[in-house]
Each structure stands twice: as structure tokens, then as C-alpha cells.
Scaffold this motif. Structure first.
Motif, PDB file in Angstrom:
ATOM      1  N   LEU A  24      -3.977 -60.248   0.730  1.00  0.00           N
ATOM      2  CA  LEU A  24      -2.860 -59.728  -0.058  1.00  0.00           C
ATOM      3  C   LEU A  24      -2.189 -58.538   0.619  1.00  0.00           C
ATOM      4  O   LEU A  24      -0.957 -58.484   0.729  1.00  0.00           O
ATOM      5  CB  LEU A  24      -3.373 -59.329  -1.449  1.00  0.00           C
ATOM      6  CG  LEU A  24      -2.339 -58.722  -2.406  1.00  0.00           C
ATOM      7  CD1 LEU A  24      -1.234 -59.722  -2.712  1.00  0.00           C
ATOM      8  CD2 LEU A  24      -3.022 -58.247  -3.689  1.00  0.00           C
ATOM      9  N   GLU A  57      -1.992 -67.732  -3.888  1.00  0.00           N
ATOM     10  CA  GLU A  57      -1.046 -67.343  -4.931  1.00  0.00           C
ATOM     11  C   GLU A  57       0.281 -66.996  -4.250  1.00  0.00           C
ATOM     12  O   GLU A  57       0.313 -66.730  -3.046  1.00  0.00           O
ATOM     13  CB  GLU A  57      -1.566 -66.146  -5.725  1.00  0.00           C
ATOM     14  CG  GLU A  57      -2.883 -66.379  -6.434  1.00  0.00           C
ATOM     15  CD  GLU A  57      -2.776 -67.380  -7.584  1.00  0.00           C
ATOM     16  OE1 GLU A  57      -1.643 -67.722  -7.986  1.00  0.00           O
ATOM     17  OE2 GLU A  57      -3.829 -67.822  -8.071  1.00  0.00           O
ATOM     18  N   SER A  59       9.575 -61.424  -4.729  1.00  0.00           N
ATOM     19  CA  SER A  59      10.394 -60.240  -4.975  1.00  0.00           C
ATOM     20  C   SER A  59      11.541 -60.633  -5.888  1.00  0.00           C
ATOM     21  O   SER A  59      12.158 -61.693  -5.717  1.00  0.00           O
ATOM     22  CB  SER A  59      10.928 -59.648  -3.670  1.00  0.00           C
ATOM     23  OG  SER A  59      11.951 -60.461  -3.131  1.00  0.00           O
ATOM     24  N   ASP A 106      -0.391 -59.545   3.934  1.00  0.00           N
ATOM     25  CA  ASP A 106       0.800 -60.352   3.656  1.00  0.00           C
ATOM     26  C   ASP A 106       1.914 -59.498   3.048  1.00  0.00           C
ATOM     27  O   ASP A 106       3.094 -59.678   3.371  1.00  0.00           O
ATOM     28  CB  ASP A 106       0.445 -61.522   2.747  1.00  0.00           C
ATOM     29  CG  ASP A 106      -0.347 -62.604   3.482  1.00  0.00           C
ATOM     30  OD1 ASP A 106      -0.319 -62.613   4.733  1.00  0.00           O
ATOM     31  OD2 ASP A 106      -0.993 -63.434   2.819  1.00  0.00           O
ATOM     32  N   LEU A 107       1.572 -58.555   2.177  1.00  0.00           N
ATOM     33  CA  LEU A 107       2.583 -57.638   1.661  1.00  0.00           C
ATOM     34  C   LEU A 107       3.161 -56.772   2.768  1.00  0.00           C
ATOM     35  O   LEU A 107       4.377 -56.534   2.826  1.00  0.00           O
ATOM     36  CB  LEU A 107       1.978 -56.750   0.569  1.00  0.00           C
ATOM     37  CG  LEU A 107       1.777 -57.388  -0.802  1.00  0.00           C
ATOM     38  CD1 LEU A 107       0.910 -56.493  -1.678  1.00  0.00           C
ATOM     39  CD2 LEU A 107       3.122 -57.648  -1.476  1.00  0.00           C
ATOM     40  N   CYS A 159       3.184 -61.385  -8.463  1.00  0.00           N
ATOM     41  CA  CYS A 159       2.209 -62.324  -7.917  1.00  0.00           C
ATOM     42  C   CYS A 159       1.846 -63.318  -9.015  1.00  0.00           C
ATOM     43  O   CYS A 159       1.816 -62.953 -10.206  1.00  0.00           O
ATOM     44  CB  CYS A 159       0.961 -61.592  -7.438  1.00  0.00           C
ATOM     45  SG  CYS A 159      -0.209 -62.618  -6.510  1.00  0.00           S
ATOM     46  N   ILE A 207       3.465 -64.497  -3.719  1.00  0.00           N
ATOM     47  CA  ILE A 207       4.092 -63.189  -3.868  1.00  0.00           C
ATOM     48  C   ILE A 207       5.595 -63.437  -4.000  1.00  0.00           C
ATOM     49  O   ILE A 207       6.156 -64.281  -3.288  1.00  0.00           O
ATOM     50  CB  ILE A 207       3.830 -62.292  -2.649  1.00  0.00           C
ATOM     51  CG1 ILE A 207       2.335 -62.060  -2.438  1.00  0.00           C
ATOM     52  CG2 ILE A 207       4.556 -60.956  -2.796  1.00  0.00           C
ATOM     53  CD1 ILE A 207       2.009 -61.399  -1.108  1.00  0.00           C
ATOM     54  N   CYS A 260      -6.446 -62.187  -6.906  1.00  0.00           N
ATOM     55  CA  CYS A 260      -6.864 -62.450  -5.524  1.00  0.00           C
ATOM     56  C   CYS A 260      -8.280 -61.938  -5.277  1.00  0.00           C
ATOM     57  O   CYS A 260      -8.781 -61.077  -5.982  1.00  0.00           O
ATOM     58  CB  CYS A 260      -5.893 -61.775  -4.547  1.00  0.00           C
ATOM     59  SG  CYS A 260      -4.194 -62.374  -4.657  1.00  0.00           S
ATOM     60  N   MET A 268       3.120 -56.232  -9.557  1.00  0.00           N
ATOM     61  CA  MET A 268       2.235 -55.471  -8.671  1.00  0.00           C
ATOM     62  C   MET A 268       2.843 -54.174  -8.170  1.00  0.00           C
ATOM     63  O   MET A 268       2.114 -53.241  -7.832  1.00  0.00           O
ATOM     64  CB  MET A 268       1.835 -56.317  -7.461  1.00  0.00           C
ATOM     65  CG  MET A 268       1.031 -57.544  -7.762  1.00  0.00           C
ATOM     66  SD  MET A 268       0.299 -58.249  -6.252  1.00  0.00           S
ATOM     67  CE  MET A 268       1.794 -58.649  -5.320  1.00  0.00           C
ATOM     68  N   ILE A 277       7.900 -56.481  -7.225  1.00  0.00           N
ATOM     69  CA  ILE A 277       7.005 -57.343  -6.455  1.00  0.00           C
ATOM     70  C   ILE A 277       5.999 -57.963  -7.419  1.00  0.00           C
ATOM     71  O   ILE A 277       5.233 -57.256  -8.081  1.00  0.00           O
ATOM     72  CB  ILE A 277       6.281 -56.552  -5.351  1.00  0.00           C
ATOM     73  CG1 ILE A 277       7.293 -55.802  -4.474  1.00  0.00           C
ATOM     74  CG2 ILE A 277       5.424 -57.494  -4.511  1.00  0.00           C
ATOM     75  CD1 ILE A 277       8.300 -56.688  -3.761  1.00  0.00           C
ATOM     76  N   LEU A 310       2.327 -50.626  -3.724  1.00  0.00           N
ATOM     77  CA  LEU A 310       1.454 -51.514  -4.478  1.00  0.00           C
ATOM     78  C   LEU A 310       0.776 -50.698  -5.571  1.00  0.00           C
ATOM     79  O   LEU A 310      -0.116 -49.887  -5.299  1.00  0.00           O
ATOM     80  CB  LEU A 310       0.420 -52.155  -3.549  1.00  0.00           C
ATOM     81  CG  LEU A 310      -0.556 -53.158  -4.171  1.00  0.00           C
ATOM     82  CD1 LEU A 310       0.175 -54.302  -4.849  1.00  0.00           C
ATOM     83  CD2 LEU A 310      -1.522 -53.688  -3.111  1.00  0.00           C
ATOM     84  N   VAL A 364      -0.245 -66.177  -0.379  1.00  0.00           N
ATOM     85  CA  VAL A 364      -1.278 -65.257   0.101  1.00  0.00           C
ATOM     86  C   VAL A 364      -2.334 -66.068   0.838  1.00  0.00           C
ATOM     87  O   VAL A 364      -3.217 -66.664   0.229  1.00  0.00           O
ATOM     88  CB  VAL A 364      -1.907 -64.468  -1.058  1.00  0.00           C
ATOM     89  CG1 VAL A 364      -2.973 -63.502  -0.517  1.00  0.00           C
ATOM     90  CG2 VAL A 364      -0.852 -63.715  -1.842  1.00  0.00           C
TER      91      VAL A 364
END
Length: 305
Positions: A198, A247, A251, A201-202, A158, A249, A162, A274, A156, A215, A194
Motif C-alpha cells: 500500500l 484492492e 483519487s 503504491d501510494l 481504497c 486505490i 490491506c 485514507m 484518496i 495518509l 495494491v
């Protein structure tokens, strides 16, 4: 002060003609020249007093309205092509302000390749609001990025730090258009900007993909450090929950991680690792050797919550 729909229409008729427009200026619907790739479309809103201060300048408010929608194109690895604007303003709004507002939407769109090609005007009580629809294109045949495409083992990433956006960055959004395209082209499967915090949203990304996310590192913006000096909250809390950082995110499968990092470096796209996705559900903070489940009630922006 007041404004007139007819006056604004006549002013709009004198604008520079967008290159992507094939049909007539000022028609009921914009006829656009075809572009290669798959069609991508999204809509986002800005409401005065909700997404920005009531007294914010027209230039900043219009720029933000366009950038929020364009940021969603970035999260789909799309190339921006055109914008539509639906603008609602109270009767006593200043027409000069509205002209500057519309010009700012167009200016931000043109800067990223998506001029304003049409829209709608309405007079109504209540706060001024803008709804921007962004049109884009997704090149190639590679499967489009989606919130449901994270798999266990994916890294993950970014595109930047943030937190603390309310110190001014929430009005100066920089859509990560290049980053989205570089990430997707080199193997990223899920992308999301985001906007609502953060952590939240994750959490939503993991929920959509039916995976858990650990995280392990939180990129903290200097503005989060500045905000923490007077807010009574930690910089980490600001980074996790403030939102409007925009920003991306991403994968990335482990097999593609080296290629993604190398491509990002060549394109001067910053990336921060992250954490990792795994089997399970939810978001877990793994910081300083301590595992702590994160729960939605801890923060993040939720309309109507």
C-alpha cells in the motif's frame, strides 16, 4: 513425468468454444468479435517460487495468474473480454498438472467475462511460469483513469483493508472489476491496484502525478493482525508493506466525492477514505497526530531491488 506440446494442443482443441471467438479454434492468432468501447490490454506474470509457493495446486496458481492480469483491467475501469496465456514449463512437468493449470486460467477468466482464447507453450529449464495478457474494453468517452491524474485536494480512497495476504489471500485474488467501473463512472481520476504494498503504491501514484499524499488512515485487514502475532512486525507494518491485496486505490476530486460514495453504496462497493493529496512530493503518514515521512526503503515489493 513429462508433457507434450502436441498432446496439450489436441486437448485444447476439445475445449468449449469461447463466445467472443470469430475465427477458428486453435489458429495461430485468435480472431475476436468486435466489442464496443476503447481497447484495453495488459500483461502480468506469475513465476513459481516468486509469486507463489513451488508446491501450490494448479487450480490456485492458474487462478492467481488470471486474476493478477484481470486486476489491472479493474484499475483501468475496463470490462474484461479475453485472455491469452504464455506458459513455460520444465520438461519433467506433469501434463495433468498443466492441463489443470490452463483450465484454472480459463475458468477464472470466464467467471469475469474473459475466456482464454489463445497463447503459447514452451519447454524450458527453470521454474514454471505463466504470462497472462488480458484484453478489455473501456466504455464511453470519459477520460481513462491514469496514475498521473491525481491533483492537490483530491481524496484518496481504497476499496478494502490491506496486509497479511501471504496467509492465503495472495492465491485467491478478487479483481475489483465492478468497483473500478463504479469509481471511474462517478468521477475517480486515478486508479491503481495494491500489488506491491500500500505505501509503495501510494508513493508511486504521488510521484506519477507530481503531488504529495498524506495518509491519514490505514485500513488494516484481520490477516495483518493475525500475521503480526508471529512475525515480530506490527499489523500496521503488514498493512503498509505486504502487498498482493489487489484492492483499488482511487483519487476523487472533492466536488465528486459525495457522488462517488453514494454510487459505491448503491452498488455495494466498500470504500475507505485514507487521506488527501496536496502540493509537494512524497508520502507522509499522518497517524495519531504525528506526521512521519515514508521512504521507499521502508518496504514494499521491488523486483530486482
Amino acid at each position: 513425468m513429462s508433457w507434450s506440446e502436441d498432446s496439450l494442443h489436441r486437448w485444447l482443441a476439445g475445449r468449449e468454444r469461447p463466445a467472443c471467438l470469430s475465427g477458428s479454434m486453435g489458429h495461430d492468432a485468435a480472431v475476436l468479435r468486435p466489442w464496443p468501447g476503447r481497447f484495453v490490454v495488459c500483461t502480468d506474470q506469475v513465476v513459481a517460487g516468486v509469486h507463489a509457493e513451488l508446491k501450490v495446486s494448479a487450480g490456485l496458481l492458474g487462478r492467481k495468474a488470471a486474476a493478477r492480469a484481470l486486476s489491472d483491467l479493474a484499475a483501468t475501469a475496463a470490462r474484461p473480454r479475453a485472455l491469452l496465456l504464455a506458459l513455460r514449463a520444465p520438461e519433467d512437468a506433469d501434463e495433468g498438472y498443466l492441463r489443470r493449470l490452463i483450465s484454472a486460467v480459463d475458468r477464472e477468466g470466464r467467471r469475469l467475462g474473459a475466456p482464454l482464447v489463445g497463447g503459447d507453450l514452451a519447454c524450458s529449464p527453470g521454474p514454471l511460469s505463466l504470462a497472462v495478457t488480458a484484453h478489455g474494453s473501456l466504455a464511453g468517452r470519459q477520460k481513462a483513469p491514469g496514475r498521473d491524474r491525481i491533483r492537490p485536494g483530491h481524496a484518496i480512497l481504497c476499496t478494502g483493508p490491506c496486509g497479511g495476504s501471504l496467509l492465503g489471500r495472495h492465491l485467491r485474488i478478487a479483481p475489483r472489476i465492478l468497483a473500478g467501473r463504479v469509481l471511474h463512472r462517478n468521477g475517480a481520476t486515478a486508479l491503481m491496484d495494491v500489488s506491491d504494498g500500500l505505501a509503495w503504491d501510494l508513493f508511486r501514484l504521488g510521484r506519477s502525478s507530481r503531488v504529495a499524499i498524506d495518509l491519514q488512515h490505514v485500513p488494516i485487514h484481520p490477516d495483518a493482525q493475525r500475521a503480526a502475532r508471529s512475525s515480530g512486525r506490527t499489523a500496521l507494518d503488514h498493512a503498509l508493506h505486504d502487498g498482493e491485496d489487489h484492492e483499488l486505490i482511487a483519487s476523487v476530486p472533492q466536488s465528486k466525492l459525495r457522488a462517488v460514495l453514494a454510487a459505491a453504496k448503491r452498488a455495494d462497493v466498500p470504500l475507505v477514505c485514507m487521506g488527501l493529496a496536496r502540493e509537494g512530493a512524497g508520502l507522509t503518514l499522518v497517524l495519531d497526530g504525528v506526521r512521519r515521512p515514508w521512504l521507499p526503503e521502508q518496504g514494499g515489493w521491488k523486483h530486482g531491488a
